[in-house]
Design a protein around this motif. Structure first.
Motif, short mmCIF file in Angstrom:
data_model
loop_
_atom_site.label_atom_id
_atom_site.label_comp_id
_atom_site.label_asym_id
_atom_site.label_seq_id
_atom_site.Cartn_x
_atom_site.Cartn_y
_atom_site.Cartn_z
N GLU A 81 68.37 60.76 97.35
CA GLU A 81 69.46 59.90 96.90
C GLU A 81 69.76 58.83 97.95
N ASP A 85 69.51 54.79 97.54
CA ASP A 85 70.67 53.92 97.78
C ASP A 85 70.31 52.79 98.73
N TRP A 88 68.08 50.32 96.95
CA TRP A 88 68.86 49.56 95.96
C TRP A 88 69.68 48.48 96.67
N ARG A 142 74.38 51.91 92.33
CA ARG A 142 73.06 52.21 91.76
C ARG A 142 73.23 52.98 90.45
N ARG A 144 72.71 55.56 87.44
CA ARG A 144 72.19 56.92 87.28
C ARG A 144 71.60 57.07 85.89
N GLY A 145 70.65 57.98 85.76
CA GLY A 145 70.07 58.25 84.45
C GLY A 145 69.06 57.23 83.98
N SER A 196 62.06 56.80 91.01
CA SER A 196 63.08 57.76 90.56
C SER A 196 62.97 57.91 89.06
N ARG A 198 64.20 59.41 85.24
CA ARG A 198 65.48 59.47 84.54
C ARG A 198 66.19 60.80 84.79
N PRO A 201 66.32 62.46 90.86
CA PRO A 201 66.46 61.34 91.81
C PRO A 201 65.29 61.25 92.77
#
Length: 290
Positions: A81, A85, A88, A142, A144-145, A196, A198, A201
């Motif tokens: 993660e 980050d 991103w 960022r 998610r999913g 990453s 869906r 992560p």
């Protein structure tokens, strides 16, 4: 020297795994180094605790010993993660909502008579979602999913100089020594790979790079089928500020028809040979690691 063996607990170990593990441990012991274990269980839909237990049991039966507690990828989510980050924030990754069918259709569309390119992850992504976000999106949270892809062109712009890695084994075409990776080659033959998924992560490419660094692996010993993926890993190492290990890609153990062994090939599973009365020395002899 620090080597590692990193199986996935999605099925039984077979003769090919035995060869790779024995080679990695043998190289470390010959150099007075350390041999480590890592369980790559990011595929939560297929990973099973009983397969992980079988991995340890088979390796101990073969006489292998690891020098530190095994690492498990499922315990490493915060590290993945954090890396996402950071990427991103630098706008080096972007969300992608394309399905495999979308990618196939876009890659197959007529483009000045060129054929679709294939890389380490299959069809090279045509960049459909690359420019959907406006500059400055890295200052926003960022998402998610969603799948996240590496913007390899931006990454290469940051890196600047061409890349290379040291190969002490050999690639599928016999490539060895200092392997150069040109920007043009990376753009055409690798493209914007998924970092990453869906539902998780991270991806194999991101996790293996971060985990090798966390375990201070100096020599990555693995099968020749992963030689092409090394280009992705070198790019990620550079953008994440990580050291690039030496790579040693080895030949694959194949069946009588020349096909590489897979976990579904239970006839070549170490557990099957054990049940039939084989000794650890028999397995070592079968894979040429007496």
């Amino acid at each position: 020297m620090r080597t590692r063996f990193a199986p996935s607990p999605t099925g039984p170990l077979h003769l090919g795994h035995a060869y790779s593990a024995l080679l990695a441990e043998g190289m470390a012991r010959a150099a007075g180094g350390a041999f480590l274990m890592r369980i790559e269980d990011i595929d939560s839909t297929r990973s099973r605790a009983h397969w992980e237990a079988q991995i340890y049991d088979d390796l101990r039966w073969l006489g292998l010993k690891w020098d530190e507690a095994p690492m498990r990828q499922s315990d490493r989510l915060p590290a993945y993660e954090a890396a996402l980050d950071a990427l991103w924030a630098r706008e080096l990754i972007y969300p992608c909502h394309c399905t495999r069918r979308d990618i196939q259709a876009a890659a197959s569309a007529p483009q000045e008579g060129t054929e679709p390119a294939y890389g380490p992850d299959g069809l090279v992504y045509p960049g459909t979602c690359r420019h959907l976000l406006a500059p400055g999106y890295g200052a926003t949270p960022r998402p998610r999913g969603a799948a996240l892809r590496l913007d390899i062109a931006r990454a290469l712009d940051e890196i600047g100089a061409d890349l290379w890695f040291e190969e002490t084994g050999a690639g599928p075409d016999g490539d060895t020594g200092r392997i150069a990776l040109s920007h043009d080659q990376l753009l055409r033959q690798v493209g914007d790979v998924v970092l990453s998924r869906r539902d998780f992560p991270g991806s194999y490419h991101l996790s293996v790079v971060l985990d090798d660094a966390a375990q201070a692996i100096t020599h990555v010993v693995r099968g020749r089928d992963l030689f092409e993926a090394t280009a992705i890993h070198v790019v990620l190492q550079r953008v994440l500020g990580l050291w690039t290990p030496v790579y040693h890609h080895h030949e694959l153990i194949r069946d009588e028809e020349g096909k590489r062994l897979a976990k579904r090939d239970d006839a070549r599973a170490i557990a099957t040979y054990r049940a039939e009365g084989a000794s650890p020395e028999d397995i070592r002899r079968m894979v040429g690691r007496e």
